[in-house]
Design a protein around this motif. Structure first.
Motif, PDB file in Angstrom:
ATOM      1  N   MET A   1      47.130  19.472  36.361  1.00 51.20           N
ATOM      2  CA  MET A   1      46.347  18.588  35.698  1.00 51.20           C
ATOM      3  C   MET A   1      46.963  17.616  34.754  1.00 51.20           C
ATOM      4  SD  MET A   1      42.010  18.565  33.841  1.00 51.20           S
ATOM      5  CE  MET A   1      42.961  18.535  32.513  1.00 51.20           C
ATOM      6  N   GLU A   2      47.295  16.150  35.609  1.00 52.25           N
ATOM      7  CA  GLU A   2      47.283  15.144  34.916  1.00 52.25           C
ATOM      8  C   GLU A   2      46.846  14.837  33.866  1.00 52.25           C
ATOM      9  OE1 GLU A   2      48.621  11.849  37.153  1.00 52.25           O
ATOM     10  OE2 GLU A   2      48.518  13.080  39.506  1.00 52.25           O
ATOM     11  N   LYS A   3      47.823  14.205  32.682  1.00 51.51           N
ATOM     12  CA  LYS A   3      47.458  13.463  31.830  1.00 51.51           C
ATOM     13  C   LYS A   3      46.762  11.944  31.903  1.00 51.51           C
ATOM     14  CE  LYS A   3      49.772  15.520  28.820  1.00 51.51           C
ATOM     15  NZ  LYS A   3      51.142  15.833  27.344  1.00 51.51           N
ATOM     16  N   PRO A   4      45.098  12.010  31.352  1.00 52.61           N
ATOM     17  CA  PRO A   4      44.673  10.845  31.390  1.00 52.61           C
ATOM     18  C   PRO A   4      45.744   9.352  30.608  1.00 52.61           C
ATOM     19  CG  PRO A   4      43.271  11.807  29.889  1.00 52.61           C
ATOM     20  CD  PRO A   4      45.294  12.617  29.859  1.00 52.61           C
ATOM     21  N   CYS A  26      39.937   9.859  33.577  1.00 53.74           N
ATOM     22  CA  CYS A  26      41.862   9.835  34.107  1.00 53.74           C
ATOM     23  C   CYS A  26      41.822   8.506  34.041  1.00 53.74           C
ATOM     24  CB  CYS A  26      41.774   9.942  35.654  1.00 53.74           C
ATOM     25  SG  CYS A  26      41.116   8.643  36.356  1.00 53.74           S
ATOM     26  N   GLY A  27      41.738   6.804  33.611  1.00 53.84           N
ATOM     27  CA  GLY A  27      42.403   6.204  32.885  1.00 53.84           C
ATOM     28  C   GLY A  27      42.401   5.037  34.138  1.00 53.84           C
ATOM     29  N   ARG A  28      42.314   5.702  35.070  1.00 56.00           N
ATOM     30  CA  ARG A  28      43.277   5.511  36.591  1.00 56.00           C
ATOM     31  C   ARG A  28      42.124   4.267  37.289  1.00 56.00           C
ATOM     32  NH1 ARG A  28      44.820   9.844  35.334  1.00 56.00           N
ATOM     33  NH2 ARG A  28      47.151   9.939  35.942  1.00 56.00           N
ATOM     34  N   SER A  29      41.094   3.771  36.634  1.00 51.72           N
ATOM     35  CA  SER A  29      39.634   3.178  38.127  1.00 51.72           C
ATOM     36  C   SER A  29      40.375   1.433  37.981  1.00 51.72           C
ATOM     37  CB  SER A  29      38.253   3.164  37.700  1.00 51.72           C
ATOM     38  OG  SER A  29      37.773   2.467  38.197  1.00 51.72           O
ATOM     39  N   ASP A  37      35.782   5.076  40.103  1.00 53.34           N
ATOM     40  CA  ASP A  37      36.042   4.299  41.424  1.00 53.34           C
ATOM     41  C   ASP A  37      36.361   5.667  42.874  1.00 53.34           C
ATOM     42  OD1 ASP A  37      38.243   4.186  40.756  1.00 53.34           O
ATOM     43  OD2 ASP A  37      38.900   2.816  41.337  1.00 53.34           O
ATOM     44  N   GLY A  38      36.923   6.767  41.922  1.00 51.17           N
ATOM     45  CA  GLY A  38      37.138   7.793  42.536  1.00 51.17           C
ATOM     46  C   GLY A  38      38.494   8.056  42.998  1.00 51.17           C
ATOM     47  N   SER A  39      39.589   6.787  41.793  1.00 52.00           N
ATOM     48  CA  SER A  39      41.002   7.379  41.473  1.00 52.00           C
ATOM     49  C   SER A  39      41.663   8.928  41.038  1.00 52.00           C
ATOM     50  CB  SER A  39      40.937   5.964  41.167  1.00 52.00           C
ATOM     51  OG  SER A  39      41.217   4.749  41.547  1.00 52.00           O
ATOM     52  N   HIS A  40      40.605   9.473  40.353  1.00 52.07           N
ATOM     53  CA  HIS A  40      40.968  10.703  40.034  1.00 52.07           C
ATOM     54  C   HIS A  40      41.205  11.395  41.023  1.00 52.07           C
ATOM     55  CE1 HIS A  40      37.330  11.061  41.026  1.00 52.07           C
ATOM     56  NE2 HIS A  40      37.289  11.902  41.103  1.00 52.07           N
ATOM     57  N   LYS A  41      41.124  11.701  42.014  1.00 49.86           N
ATOM     58  CA  LYS A  41      41.523  12.542  43.500  1.00 49.86           C
ATOM     59  C   LYS A  41      42.984  13.037  43.153  1.00 49.86           C
ATOM     60  CE  LYS A  41      37.288  11.250  46.070  1.00 49.86           C
ATOM     61  NZ  LYS A  41      36.831  10.236  47.095  1.00 49.86           N
ATOM     62  N   THR A  43      44.226  14.235  40.599  1.00 49.70           N
ATOM     63  CA  THR A  43      44.623  14.694  38.946  1.00 49.70           C
ATOM     64  C   THR A  43      43.765  15.508  38.496  1.00 49.70           C
ATOM     65  OG1 THR A  43      42.176  13.496  37.816  1.00 49.70           O
ATOM     66  CG2 THR A  43      44.211  11.667  39.031  1.00 49.70           C
ATOM     67  N   GLY A  44      42.664  16.289  39.416  1.00 51.33           N
ATOM     68  CA  GLY A  44      42.408  17.784  37.965  1.00 51.33           C
ATOM     69  C   GLY A  44      41.487  17.190  37.195  1.00 51.33           C
ATOM     70  N   ILE A  45      41.248  15.807  37.189  1.00 52.00           N
ATOM     71  CA  ILE A  45      40.445  14.856  35.897  1.00 52.00           C
ATOM     72  C   ILE A  45      39.122  14.764  36.555  1.00 52.00           C
ATOM     73  CG2 ILE A  45      40.254  13.318  34.175  1.00 52.00           C
ATOM     74  CD1 ILE A  45      42.781  13.388  33.439  1.00 52.00           C
ATOM     75  N   GLN A  46      38.258  14.929  35.966  1.00 48.21           N
ATOM     76  CA  GLN A  46      36.167  14.508  36.867  1.00 48.21           C
ATOM     77  C   GLN A  46      36.442  13.772  35.606  1.00 48.21           C
ATOM     78  OE1 GLN A  46      35.442  15.396  39.351  1.00 48.21           O
ATOM     79  NE2 GLN A  46      37.916  16.322  40.112  1.00 48.21           N
ATOM     80  N   PRO A  47      35.176  12.445  36.663  1.00 46.03           N
ATOM     81  CA  PRO A  47      33.882  11.985  35.901  1.00 46.03           C
ATOM     82  C   PRO A  47      33.467  12.665  35.045  1.00 46.03           C
ATOM     83  CG  PRO A  47      34.170  10.983  37.984  1.00 46.03           C
ATOM     84  CD  PRO A  47      34.903  12.478  37.908  1.00 46.03           C
ATOM     85  N   VAL A  48      32.885  11.909  33.806  1.00 44.07           N
ATOM     86  CA  VAL A  48      32.030  12.244  32.775  1.00 44.07           C
ATOM     87  C   VAL A  48      30.265  11.838  33.261  1.00 44.07           C
ATOM     88  CG1 VAL A  48      31.036  12.863  30.752  1.00 44.07           C
ATOM     89  CG2 VAL A  48      33.212  13.160  31.431  1.00 44.07           C
ATOM     90  N   ARG A  49      29.395  12.478  34.292  1.00 40.95           N
ATOM     91  CA  ARG A  49      28.136  12.097  33.875  1.00 40.95           C
ATOM     92  C   ARG A  49      27.394  11.412  33.143  1.00 40.95           C
ATOM     93  NH1 ARG A  49      22.790  14.203  35.051  1.00 40.95           N
ATOM     94  NH2 ARG A  49      21.977  12.675  36.763  1.00 40.95           N
ATOM     95  N   VAL A  50      26.642   9.951  32.796  1.00 41.39           N
ATOM     96  CA  VAL A  50      25.927   9.758  31.274  1.00 41.39           C
ATOM     97  C   VAL A  50      25.009   9.612  32.433  1.00 41.39           C
ATOM     98  CG1 VAL A  50      26.176   8.337  29.618  1.00 41.39           C
ATOM     99  CG2 VAL A  50      28.014   9.210  30.501  1.00 41.39           C
ATOM    100  N   LEU A  51      23.707  10.336  31.551  1.00 41.53           N
ATOM    101  CA  LEU A  51      22.151   9.300  31.415  1.00 41.53           C
ATOM    102  C   LEU A  51      21.773   8.305  30.204  1.00 41.53           C
ATOM    103  CD1 LEU A  51      19.934   9.246  33.438  1.00 41.53           C
ATOM    104  CD2 LEU A  51      19.562  11.381  32.557  1.00 41.53           C
ATOM    105  N   LEU A  52      21.416   7.153  30.516  1.00 47.59           N
ATOM    106  CA  LEU A  52      20.984   6.880  29.425  1.00 47.59           C
ATOM    107  C   LEU A  52      18.769   6.733  29.367  1.00 47.59           C
ATOM    108  CD1 LEU A  52      23.353   3.861  28.210  1.00 47.59           C
ATOM    109  CD2 LEU A  52      23.470   5.801  27.603  1.00 47.59           C
TER     110      LEU A  52
END
Length: 79
Positions: A1-4, A26-29, A37-41, A43-52
């Motif tokens: 897995m890559e680093k953020p 991931c910091g790549r968006s 925006d899917g730029s993590h593909k 990398t082994g890093i997944q986005p975090v879903r947030v429900l407000l």
């Protein structure tokens, strides 16, 4: 897995509306490294879903080092 990738050395504080968000971990968006925006593909890093559940002010982590993703915990002070 890559680093953020560190997008900024401080949080992005925003007033957010009620809804679902996907924080870029991931910091790549290309969207300012705030929302996925899917730029993590690959990398082994997944986005975090947030429900407000209601509108609120949020301090989004931009250094990607937080121990409380997706929210800032001051980890940027150690970079």
């Amino acid at each position: 897995m890559e680093k953020p990738i560190v997008a900024a050395k401080g949080p992005k504080i925003m007033t957010m509306g009620k809804g679902k968000y996907f924080w870029c971990a991931c910091g790549r968006s290309k969207k300012g490294a705030l929302f996925c925006d899917g730029s993590h593909k690959g990398t082994g890093i997944q986005p975090v879903r947030v429900l407000l559940e209601e509108p609120q002010e949020v301090a989004w982590c931009m250094c990607k080092q937080t121990k409380k993703p997706p929210f800032c915990d001051g980890s940027h002070n150690n970079i």
